[in-house]
Write a protein that holds these residues in place. Structure first.
Motif, PDB file in Angstrom:
ATOM      1  N   SER A 144     -58.972  -0.835  74.666  1.00  0.00           N
ATOM      2  CA  SER A 144     -57.964  -0.976  73.619  1.00  0.00           C
ATOM      3  C   SER A 144     -57.286  -2.344  73.695  1.00  0.00           C
ATOM      4  O   SER A 144     -57.073  -3.006  72.674  1.00  0.00           O
ATOM      5  CB  SER A 144     -56.939   0.144  73.753  1.00  0.00           C
ATOM      6  OG  SER A 144     -55.907  -0.021  72.820  1.00  0.00           O
ATOM      7  N   LEU A 145     -56.952  -2.761  74.911  1.00  0.00           N
ATOM      8  CA  LEU A 145     -56.328  -4.064  75.099  1.00  0.00           C
ATOM      9  C   LEU A 145     -57.293  -5.189  74.733  1.00  0.00           C
ATOM     10  O   LEU A 145     -56.907  -6.167  74.079  1.00  0.00           O
ATOM     11  CB  LEU A 145     -55.838  -4.210  76.542  1.00  0.00           C
ATOM     12  CG  LEU A 145     -55.038  -5.459  76.881  1.00  0.00           C
ATOM     13  CD1 LEU A 145     -53.846  -5.651  75.943  1.00  0.00           C
ATOM     14  CD2 LEU A 145     -54.570  -5.390  78.341  1.00  0.00           C
ATOM     15  N   ILE A 155     -61.715 -11.498  65.840  1.00  0.00           N
ATOM     16  CA  ILE A 155     -62.983 -10.898  66.266  1.00  0.00           C
ATOM     17  C   ILE A 155     -62.839  -9.382  66.209  1.00  0.00           C
ATOM     18  O   ILE A 155     -61.867  -8.818  66.695  1.00  0.00           O
ATOM     19  CB  ILE A 155     -63.339 -11.352  67.704  1.00  0.00           C
ATOM     20  CG1 ILE A 155     -63.507 -12.884  67.742  1.00  0.00           C
ATOM     21  CG2 ILE A 155     -64.601 -10.662  68.197  1.00  0.00           C
ATOM     22  CD1 ILE A 155     -63.636 -13.460  69.141  1.00  0.00           C
ATOM     23  N   GLY A 156     -63.834  -8.731  65.627  1.00  0.00           N
ATOM     24  CA  GLY A 156     -63.815  -7.277  65.504  1.00  0.00           C
ATOM     25  C   GLY A 156     -63.934  -6.575  66.840  1.00  0.00           C
ATOM     26  O   GLY A 156     -64.338  -7.160  67.846  1.00  0.00           O
ATOM     27  N   ASN A 157     -63.596  -5.310  66.853  1.00  0.00           N
ATOM     28  CA  ASN A 157     -63.654  -4.487  68.050  1.00  0.00           C
ATOM     29  C   ASN A 157     -65.107  -4.392  68.538  1.00  0.00           C
ATOM     30  O   ASN A 157     -65.966  -3.846  67.842  1.00  0.00           O
ATOM     31  CB  ASN A 157     -63.104  -3.090  67.746  1.00  0.00           C
ATOM     32  CG  ASN A 157     -63.006  -2.217  68.977  1.00  0.00           C
ATOM     33  OD1 ASN A 157     -63.708  -2.412  69.963  1.00  0.00           O
ATOM     34  ND2 ASN A 157     -62.140  -1.226  68.909  1.00  0.00           N
ATOM     35  N   PRO A 158     -65.389  -4.884  69.745  1.00  0.00           N
ATOM     36  CA  PRO A 158     -66.768  -4.881  70.232  1.00  0.00           C
ATOM     37  C   PRO A 158     -67.261  -3.497  70.605  1.00  0.00           C
ATOM     38  O   PRO A 158     -68.457  -3.311  70.837  1.00  0.00           O
ATOM     39  CB  PRO A 158     -66.704  -5.783  71.472  1.00  0.00           C
ATOM     40  CG  PRO A 158     -65.296  -5.674  71.928  1.00  0.00           C
ATOM     41  CD  PRO A 158     -64.471  -5.497  70.693  1.00  0.00           C
ATOM     42  N   TYR A 159     -66.369  -2.520  70.665  1.00  0.00           N
ATOM     43  CA  TYR A 159     -66.756  -1.170  71.066  1.00  0.00           C
ATOM     44  C   TYR A 159     -67.014  -0.259  69.869  1.00  0.00           C
ATOM     45  O   TYR A 159     -67.400   0.891  70.050  1.00  0.00           O
ATOM     46  CB  TYR A 159     -65.682  -0.562  71.979  1.00  0.00           C
ATOM     47  CG  TYR A 159     -65.547  -1.358  73.257  1.00  0.00           C
ATOM     48  CD1 TYR A 159     -66.526  -1.316  74.242  1.00  0.00           C
ATOM     49  CD2 TYR A 159     -64.457  -2.193  73.461  1.00  0.00           C
ATOM     50  CE1 TYR A 159     -66.428  -2.064  75.397  1.00  0.00           C
ATOM     51  CE2 TYR A 159     -64.337  -2.956  74.616  1.00  0.00           C
ATOM     52  CZ  TYR A 159     -65.322  -2.876  75.580  1.00  0.00           C
ATOM     53  OH  TYR A 159     -65.228  -3.633  76.720  1.00  0.00           O
ATOM     54  N   VAL A 160     -66.830  -0.774  68.667  1.00  0.00           N
ATOM     55  CA  VAL A 160     -67.119  -0.002  67.463  1.00  0.00           C
ATOM     56  C   VAL A 160     -68.522  -0.360  67.009  1.00  0.00           C
ATOM     57  O   VAL A 160     -68.835  -1.522  66.763  1.00  0.00           O
ATOM     58  CB  VAL A 160     -66.092  -0.312  66.339  1.00  0.00           C
ATOM     59  CG1 VAL A 160     -66.516   0.369  65.053  1.00  0.00           C
ATOM     60  CG2 VAL A 160     -64.702   0.138  66.752  1.00  0.00           C
ATOM     61  N   ILE A 161     -69.371   0.668  66.944  1.00  0.00           N
ATOM     62  CA  ILE A 161     -70.750   0.441  66.518  1.00  0.00           C
ATOM     63  C   ILE A 161     -70.820   0.690  65.033  1.00  0.00           C
ATOM     64  O   ILE A 161     -70.506   1.788  64.540  1.00  0.00           O
ATOM     65  CB  ILE A 161     -71.713   1.373  67.269  1.00  0.00           C
ATOM     66  CG1 ILE A 161     -71.630   1.090  68.780  1.00  0.00           C
ATOM     67  CG2 ILE A 161     -73.140   1.194  66.756  1.00  0.00           C
ATOM     68  CD1 ILE A 161     -72.369   2.077  69.629  1.00  0.00           C
ATOM     69  N   GLU A 162     -71.197  -0.353  64.314  1.00  0.00           N
ATOM     70  CA  GLU A 162     -71.310  -0.239  62.849  1.00  0.00           C
ATOM     71  C   GLU A 162     -72.740   0.051  62.469  1.00  0.00           C
ATOM     72  O   GLU A 162     -73.676  -0.498  63.042  1.00  0.00           O
ATOM     73  CB  GLU A 162     -70.828  -1.541  62.194  1.00  0.00           C
ATOM     74  CG  GLU A 162     -69.371  -1.825  62.492  1.00  0.00           C
ATOM     75  CD  GLU A 162     -68.876  -3.132  61.877  1.00  0.00           C
ATOM     76  OE1 GLU A 162     -69.586  -3.658  61.005  1.00  0.00           O
ATOM     77  OE2 GLU A 162     -67.822  -3.595  62.283  1.00  0.00           O
ATOM     78  N   ASP A 163     -72.901   0.926  61.503  1.00  0.00           N
ATOM     79  CA  ASP A 163     -74.258   1.284  61.040  1.00  0.00           C
ATOM     80  C   ASP A 163     -74.762   0.299  60.014  1.00  0.00           C
ATOM     81  O   ASP A 163     -74.113  -0.235  59.232  1.00  0.00           O
ATOM     82  CB  ASP A 163     -74.265   2.682  60.440  1.00  0.00           C
ATOM     83  CG  ASP A 163     -73.984   3.731  61.517  1.00  0.00           C
ATOM     84  OD1 ASP A 163     -74.407   3.526  62.672  1.00  0.00           O
ATOM     85  OD2 ASP A 163     -73.351   4.754  61.193  1.00  0.00           O
TER      86      ASP A 163
END
Length: 163
Positions: A144-145, A155-163
């Motif tokens: 989260s941090l 920069i987008g959240n690197p832990y969100v996987i986009e389809d």
């Protein structure tokens, strides 16, 4: 004014490395997010390493016989060091970042290389500051941090996987 005194060591002839000022900006933001607003100056070494050096370090310190993206080595004051020999600035420690692994991960995960470099520096700095992701609860806090810091960099959240 910068609170980070950065030593950048490039031990690998990798291409497309960020400039030193980028490494400094990423580290500066991560450290300033965690440390109090009146933070004392801190020093940090970032070493860009080859796959071979990364694998050697990963094996020696983590028992894993493969290269990895970033390794963090927090500084520890030697026991028994007299007060008058203590460093004036806070020494965060060292990051060893493997250029080949970072580039390969960015390509495989379809991420911008520059963004992935930023993520690895932020991630490594948070480890130096005591964050970890071994337990699920710790991982949630750290990730989260990281996402919050990276968002400030656009920069987008690197832990969100986009389809």
């Amino acid at each position: 004014m910068s609170i980070i005194d950065l030593e950048l060591q490039v031990a690998d002839n990798a291409e497309n490395l960020p400039q030193e000022k980028q490494f400094l900006a990423w580290a500066q933001l991560a450290v300033s997010k965690v440390m109090a607003s009146g933070a004392q100056p801190a020093s940090l070494t970032i070493r860009i390493v080859s796959s071979e050096e990364s694998q050697e370090l990963n094996h020696q310190y983590r028992g894993k016989a493969r290269p990895t993206n970033v390794l963090s080595f927090p500084f520890e004051i030697p026991q028994g060091l007299p007060q008058d020999l203590l460093p004036e600035e806070h020494i965060l420690g060292d990051l060893a970042v493997c250029a080949d692994v970072v580039a390969n991960e960015a390509r495989e995960q379809q991420k911008d290389l520059h963004d992935h470099w930023a993520h690895m520096v932020v991630h490594g700095c948070l480890h130096l500051l005591g964050y970890d992701h071994i337990k699920d609860e710790e991982a949630e806090v750290m990730e989260s941090l990281e996402a919050e810091i990276l968002a400030e960099l656009g920069i987008g959240n690197p832990y969100v996987i986009e389809d």
